[in-house]
Design an enzyme around this catalytic site. Structure first.
Site, PDB file in Angstrom:
ATOM      1  N   HIS A 240       0.819  -1.140   0.039  1.00 34.87           N
ATOM      2  CA  HIS A 240       0.252   0.022  -0.203  1.00 34.87           C
ATOM      3  C   HIS A 240       0.866   1.294   0.018  1.00 34.87           C
ATOM      4  O   HIS A 240       0.472   2.383   0.275  1.00 34.87           O
ATOM      5  CB  HIS A 240      -1.132   0.076   1.226  1.00 34.87           C
ATOM      6  CG  HIS A 240      -2.170  -0.874   1.187  1.00 34.87           C
ATOM      7  ND1 HIS A 240      -2.818  -1.590   2.149  1.00 34.87           N
ATOM      8  CD2 HIS A 240      -2.416  -1.751  -0.150  1.00 34.87           C
ATOM      9  CE1 HIS A 240      -3.802  -2.373   1.657  1.00 34.87           C
ATOM     10  NE2 HIS A 240      -3.554  -2.379   0.455  1.00 34.87           N
TER      11      HIS A 240
ATOM     12  N   CYS B 219       3.911  13.031 -13.854  1.00 35.44           N
ATOM     13  CA  CYS B 219       5.067  12.475 -14.822  1.00 35.44           C
ATOM     14  C   CYS B 219       5.542  11.302 -14.203  1.00 35.44           C
ATOM     15  O   CYS B 219       5.130  10.703 -13.033  1.00 35.44           O
ATOM     16  CB  CYS B 219       6.108  13.343 -14.786  1.00 35.44           C
ATOM     17  SG  CYS B 219       7.294  13.670 -13.472  1.00 35.44           S
TER      18      CYS B 219
ATOM     19  N   SER C  69      -7.536  -7.181   9.852  1.00 37.91           N
ATOM     20  CA  SER C  69      -9.001  -7.526  10.142  1.00 37.91           C
ATOM     21  C   SER C  69      -9.666  -8.488   8.877  1.00 37.91           C
ATOM     22  O   SER C  69     -10.566  -8.969   9.457  1.00 37.91           O
ATOM     23  CB  SER C  69      -9.695  -6.236  10.316  1.00 37.91           C
ATOM     24  OG  SER C  69      -9.706  -5.199   9.012  1.00 37.91           O
TER      25      SER C  69
HETATM   26  P1  NAD Z   1      -7.429  -2.727  10.156  1.00 35.57           P
HETATM   27  O1  NAD Z   1      -7.495  -1.157  10.984  1.00 35.57           O
HETATM   28  O2  NAD Z   1      -8.651  -2.919   9.641  1.00 35.57           O
HETATM   29  O3  NAD Z   1      -7.492  -3.742  11.399  1.00 35.57           O
HETATM   30  C1  NAD Z   1      -6.549  -3.964  12.373  1.00 35.57           C
HETATM   31  C2  NAD Z   1      -6.338  -5.195  12.918  1.00 35.57           C
HETATM   32  O4  NAD Z   1      -5.302  -5.124  14.046  1.00 35.57           O
HETATM   33  C3  NAD Z   1      -7.773  -5.673  13.803  1.00 35.57           C
HETATM   34  O5  NAD Z   1      -7.990  -6.760  13.233  1.00 35.57           O
HETATM   35  C4  NAD Z   1      -7.205  -5.458  15.130  1.00 35.57           C
HETATM   36  O6  NAD Z   1      -7.903  -6.612  15.884  1.00 35.57           O
HETATM   37  C5  NAD Z   1      -5.845  -6.155  15.130  1.00 35.57           C
HETATM   38  N1  NAD Z   1      -4.956  -5.503  16.124  1.00 35.57           N
HETATM   39  C6  NAD Z   1      -5.316  -4.482  17.099  1.00 35.57           C
HETATM   40  N2  NAD Z   1      -4.193  -4.356  17.948  1.00 35.57           N
HETATM   41  C7  NAD Z   1      -3.458  -5.224  17.727  1.00 35.57           C
HETATM   42  C8  NAD Z   1      -2.206  -5.535  18.263  1.00 35.57           C
HETATM   43  N3  NAD Z   1      -1.693  -5.215  19.351  1.00 35.57           N
HETATM   44  N4  NAD Z   1      -1.534  -6.926  17.837  1.00 35.57           N
HETATM   45  C9  NAD Z   1      -2.003  -7.480  16.627  1.00 35.57           C
HETATM   46  N5  NAD Z   1      -3.121  -6.902  16.003  1.00 35.57           N
HETATM   47  C10 NAD Z   1      -3.791  -6.045  16.623  1.00 35.57           C
HETATM   48  O7  NAD Z   1      -6.144  -2.667   9.690  1.00 35.57           O
HETATM   49  P2  NAD Z   1      -5.946  -3.338   8.212  1.00 35.57           P
HETATM   50  O8  NAD Z   1      -6.454  -4.772   8.099  1.00 35.57           O
HETATM   51  O9  NAD Z   1      -4.085  -3.306   8.096  1.00 35.57           O
HETATM   52  O10 NAD Z   1      -6.436  -2.708   6.984  1.00 35.57           O
HETATM   53  C11 NAD Z   1      -6.311  -1.394   7.229  1.00 35.57           C
HETATM   54  C12 NAD Z   1      -5.768  -0.500   6.023  1.00 35.57           C
HETATM   55  O11 NAD Z   1      -5.371   0.840   6.566  1.00 35.57           O
HETATM   56  C13 NAD Z   1      -4.403  -1.118   5.492  1.00 35.57           C
HETATM   57  O12 NAD Z   1      -4.688  -0.956   4.052  1.00 35.57           O
HETATM   58  C14 NAD Z   1      -3.322  -0.133   5.860  1.00 35.57           C
HETATM   59  O13 NAD Z   1      -2.621   0.083   5.022  1.00 35.57           O
HETATM   60  C15 NAD Z   1      -3.989   1.112   6.401  1.00 35.57           C
HETATM   61  N6  NAD Z   1      -3.399   1.570   7.684  1.00 35.57           N
HETATM   62  C16 NAD Z   1      -1.970   1.536   7.951  1.00 35.57           C
HETATM   63  C17 NAD Z   1      -1.416   2.090   9.056  1.00 35.57           C
HETATM   64  C18 NAD Z   1       0.148   1.907   9.378  1.00 35.57           C
HETATM   65  O14 NAD Z   1       0.913   1.975   8.337  1.00 35.57           O
HETATM   66  N7  NAD Z   1       0.692   1.615  10.518  1.00 35.57           N
HETATM   67  C19 NAD Z   1      -2.031   2.287  10.163  1.00 35.57           C
HETATM   68  C20 NAD Z   1      -3.447   2.217   9.843  1.00 35.57           C
HETATM   69  C21 NAD Z   1      -4.286   2.072   8.896  1.00 35.57           C
END
Ligand code: NAD
Length: 233
Positions: free
Chosen positions: A112, A123, A182
């Protein structure tokens, strides 16, 4: 502990959850970064065309949050695993932060994009390192070609990066591990279904993901607490 044989190839998919213990809020969780913004206003190509200042305000805030964060024991455990398995490990992250690299991981596929890179919207100039913040009244940065500079992020409605390499690694893997994701955001949510007939499929996170049916093992707990025990290195 997850047993890994010398013939195994391991595919790891990480999501926002692995960075939660480092202080970077997840997408949907409590205090989520996105709570005060609507995805359509800050996370789509249309949003950038309509209001690039608002988009840069959001990504500037994310750059500030991410630059204060440090890797946690979950990131460190995966970096140790890479040192042990070398090219038998493929680490694919949906995260745009650089915490895997800061923990020592050398080969990270950011499907991502990367928060600390920018590129030209017009460009073909290659993405470049950029940790600056661009907040009003600062101007939107411009490329030499006159185009607008945008964050190097795969927005909703865009095609993720490196899908060819990712699907090749999925074809080759014998162990698939998803951490802190998730199971809702596509196409990553479908990776496990792609491999489940021939690979062991393991989930690590505090709650069951939406695609839990496709996993043979679910280890419920925080990544920073679970990964050092599951993969002691
Ligand atoms: P999501 O927010 O949909 O889900 C987060 C998941 O992490 C949940 O299932 C939750 O239960 C779990 N979680 C929470 N605390 C945790 C812990 N301590 N250890 C392990 N798991 C834990 O996130 P997603 O499925 O990655 O999708 C969201 C999108 O948002 C992605 O495309 C991502 O690129 C983006 N995003 C990225 C960041 C980052 O770069 N750090 C942060 C937020 C969102």
């Amino acid at each position: 502990m997850v047993e890994i044989a010398s013939t195994d190839r391991v595919f790891i998919l990480t999501g926002a959850g692995i960075s939660a213990e480092s202080g970077i809020p997840t997408f949907r969780g409590e205090g989520g970064l996105w709570r005060s913004y609507r995805v359509e206003e800050v996370g789509t190509p249309e949003a950038f065309r309509r209001d690039p200042r608002l988009v840069w305000e959001f990504y500037s805030m994310r750059r500030r949050v991410a630059s204060a964060a440090k890797p946690n024991p979950g990131h460190v455990a995966l970096a140790k695993l890479e040192r042990a398995l070398e090219d038998r490990l493929f680490l694919c992250t949906q995260n745009v932060d650089s915490l895997h690299e800061q923990a020592g991981s050398k080969r990270v596929t950011h499907m991502h994009g990367e928060l600390f890179k920018s590129r030209c919207d017009s460009c073909r100039r290659a993405p470049f390192d950029d940790a600056n913040t661009y907040e009003p009244p600062a101007e939107i940065p411009r490329c030499e070609c006159g185009g607008r500079i945008r964050p190097h992020i795969c927005w909703f409605g865009e095609v993720p990066f490196d899908l060819d390499r990712i699907f090749q690694a999925l074809e080759e893997c014998t162990v698939f591990v998803a951490v802190g994701t998730s199971g809702v955001v596509e196409p990553a949510a479908s990776f496990v279904a792609h491999v489940r007939r021939r690979a062991r499929t393991i989930y690590v996170g505090p709650e069951e993901p939406a695609n839990k049916f496709a996993f043979t093992e679910c280890h419920l707990g925080k990544a920073g607490e679970m990964l050092p025990n599951l993969f002691p290195g």
